[in-house]
Write a protein that holds these residues in place. Structure first.
Motif, PDB file in Angstrom:
ATOM      1  N   THR A 168       0.817  -1.214   0.000  1.00  0.00           N
ATOM      2  CA  THR A 168       0.000   0.000   0.000  1.00  0.00           C
ATOM      3  C   THR A 168       0.851   1.265   0.000  1.00  0.00           C
ATOM      4  OG1 THR A 168      -0.250  -0.211   2.411  1.00  0.00           O
ATOM      5  CG2 THR A 168      -2.048  -1.042   1.041  1.00  0.00           C
ATOM      6  N   GLN A 203       0.569   0.733  -4.548  1.00  0.00           N
ATOM      7  CA  GLN A 203      -0.794   0.978  -5.001  1.00  0.00           C
ATOM      8  C   GLN A 203      -0.865   1.060  -6.517  1.00  0.00           C
ATOM      9  OE1 GLN A 203      -3.080   4.012  -3.012  1.00  0.00           O
ATOM     10  NE2 GLN A 203      -2.179   3.543  -1.033  1.00  0.00           N
ATOM     11  N   ILE A 217      -5.134  -5.213   3.069  1.00  0.00           N
ATOM     12  CA  ILE A 217      -4.726  -3.951   3.676  1.00  0.00           C
ATOM     13  C   ILE A 217      -4.724  -4.067   5.197  1.00  0.00           C
ATOM     14  CG2 ILE A 217      -5.715  -2.670   1.742  1.00  0.00           C
ATOM     15  CD1 ILE A 217      -7.923  -1.694   3.709  1.00  0.00           C
TER      16      ILE A 217
END
Length: 472
Positions: free
Chosen positions: A231, A236, A248
């Motif tokens: 992330t 991303q 996540i």
């Protein structure tokens, strides 16, 4: 009006003793020390299928956690993901005792080679009847790089560049080498596969070169369901281009919604639809027949947990040796080449001293933990679904198999009563069960672009091919 979103659930595990909730292997009801026996895994698979879980998500690393205290002493004493066996070896046995359970398996693009990995994935997708998912990782620990014969871990963003090229080659093998009608199985004409419909791929990328046919005939999904967990900004972007399921970390639904929004926007930027990704948040659950029972059990678990072992695991994730700091000394997270989002999250949450960090690991882990009756936990999970813009959870184990059995017995019926959990499995592959749109990747996914293009060479690149690196 559309039907309410149903919760997807993966059991989160690893082929080791201590996974996320460190120290709990010492609990008298925990079976995780049996991790190296087939019976342990087939029992888990049967249990999860009884509970209508979507999948068993198995993490992995290549290397060992030697950042904390500058060595392996605590890692070995507390079995902090060491020893750790290969997760891919487990699936055939578990698939043989189940019909629907999916398997999300971790493999690092830095520790594998695309041609042989593509064969391994196709083989398991065939043997499971299309129930395979691949959790794509790029590695984050220097010990793994050294163990693989390299001086150090490749720089963070360059690892994702390498993973892009790894997938580009795999897509050509999985999607382009064999046409849909290539396999004839014609005994009378003695033609198993039509040579005119099997093509050599030609790939010349910045990191990998390959020429030849894929060694496997098409599997039910061709490309396994693609999971990913990065992330960071670069992570991303990688997810937007490739991932179908993203794992996540979030402390509450508001944080989950913010991360989910960024991830879904990354898909749009890559020419895909925001609903083309399923987002799973990491959660722990302690469920009981009553709230009092659950809280008693939670207190019992805490007596066996090791906060320091949890801190040692987090040290590897951030690349910071917290043992060098006094309890109240400010921690410097800068300059890490490990999991960038881990250090960023710690700073955002105000975990700036070792004392503050240890307070997060009272259950041996920093994962959010829901404690309560089945009804209370179902209410909270529905809140995560509706307010957090997530699709499911990766349910970590605290005590094996008790954590998942309690969830199945107490929480699943409550979710079903709310129309938020399946009451039976749909037929079909893992991808079809998750998305309801067939076995293959959709046309907007970059893998679809290589269908029918196997014999065309990929664009060459002048970028030097750097040495590869590590695990998960």
């Amino acid at each position: 009006m559309s039907a309410p979103k149903r919760l997807l659930v993966n059991a989160f595990n690893m082929n080791c003793v201590g996974h996320i909730h460190h120290g709990l292997w010492t609990h008298p009801r925990d079976r995780s020390t049996e991790y190296n026996t087939l019976g342990y895994w087939t029992d888990i698979a049967r249990l999860l299928e009884r509970g209508l879980f979507d999948g068993l998500f198995i993490a992995d690393i290549v290397g060992s956690y030697d950042v904390y205290q500058g060595g392996l002493d605590l890692t070995l004493q507390e079995a902090i993901q060491l020893p750790a066996n290969d997760p891919w070896m487990l699936v055939s046995a578990m698939a043989a005792v189940t019909q629907h359970l999916g398997f999300g398996l971790t493999a690092s693009t830095g520790a594998e080679t695309p041609f042989t990995f593509a064969r391994k994935a196709s083989t398991l997708d065939q043997l499971t009847g299309g129930r395979l998912g691949w959790n794509i990782v790029t590695g984050y620990i220097d010990s793994g790089a050294r163990a693989l014969g390299h001086e150090r871990l490749v720089a963070h963003d360059l690892r994702y560049d390498q993973a892009d090229d790894f997938l580009a080659l795999c897509y050509r093998l999985w999607e382009g080498s064999w046409e849909d009608d290539a396999v004839r199985k014609d005994r009378a004409r003695r033609i198993y596969a039509d040579p005119a419909q099997v093509h050599a791929i030609a790939h010349d990328g910045p990191f990998y070169r390959s020429q030849g046919v894929h060694m496997c005939e098409p599997s039910p999904q061709r490309t396994p369901v693609l999971y990913q967990a990065g992330t960071s900004g670069r992570g991303q972007r990688f997810a937007g281009e490739h991932a179908e399921c993203v794992f996540i970390a979030a402390n509450d639904p508001a944080a989950a919604r913010a991360t989910a929004g960024r991830l879904r926007q990354s898909l749009v930027a890559a020419g895909r639809r925001p609903e083309d990704v399923k987002i799973f948040v990491a959660l722990s659950v302690v469920a009981g027949a009553t709230e009092a029972e659950a809280r008693d059990r939670h207190a019992e678990y805490q007596r066996y947990a090791s906060p320091e072992a949890g801190l040692a695991h987090f040290a590897a994730s951030t690349g910071v040796d917290f043992a060098r700091y006094g309890l109240d000394d400010p921690i410097d997270y800068s300059g890490s080449n490990a999991i960038q989002s881990a250090g960023q999250t710690a700073q955002q949450r105000g975990w700036t001293t070792r004392r503050q960090l240890l307070q997060q690991f009272t259950l041996g882990s920093r994962y959010p933990t829901l404690v309560g009756s089945g009804s209370q936990i179902a209410d909270e999970l529905v809140r995560w679904l509706d307010e957090g813009d997530i699709d499911g959870i990766n349910l970590s184990r605290i005590v094996v198999p008790e954590t998942w059995a309690d969830f199945i017995d107490h929480v699943v019926p409550e979710l079903q009563a709310r129309g938020r959990y399946r009451t039976a499995y749909d037929e079909g592959t893992l991808r079809h069960k998750l998305f309801g749109q067939g076995d293959r990747l959709p046309a907007a996914h970059p893998a679809a672009a290589v269908r029918g293009l196997a014999t065309q060479a990929s664009p060459s690149a002048d970028t030097a091919r750097p040495v590869s690196f590590t695990g998960a």
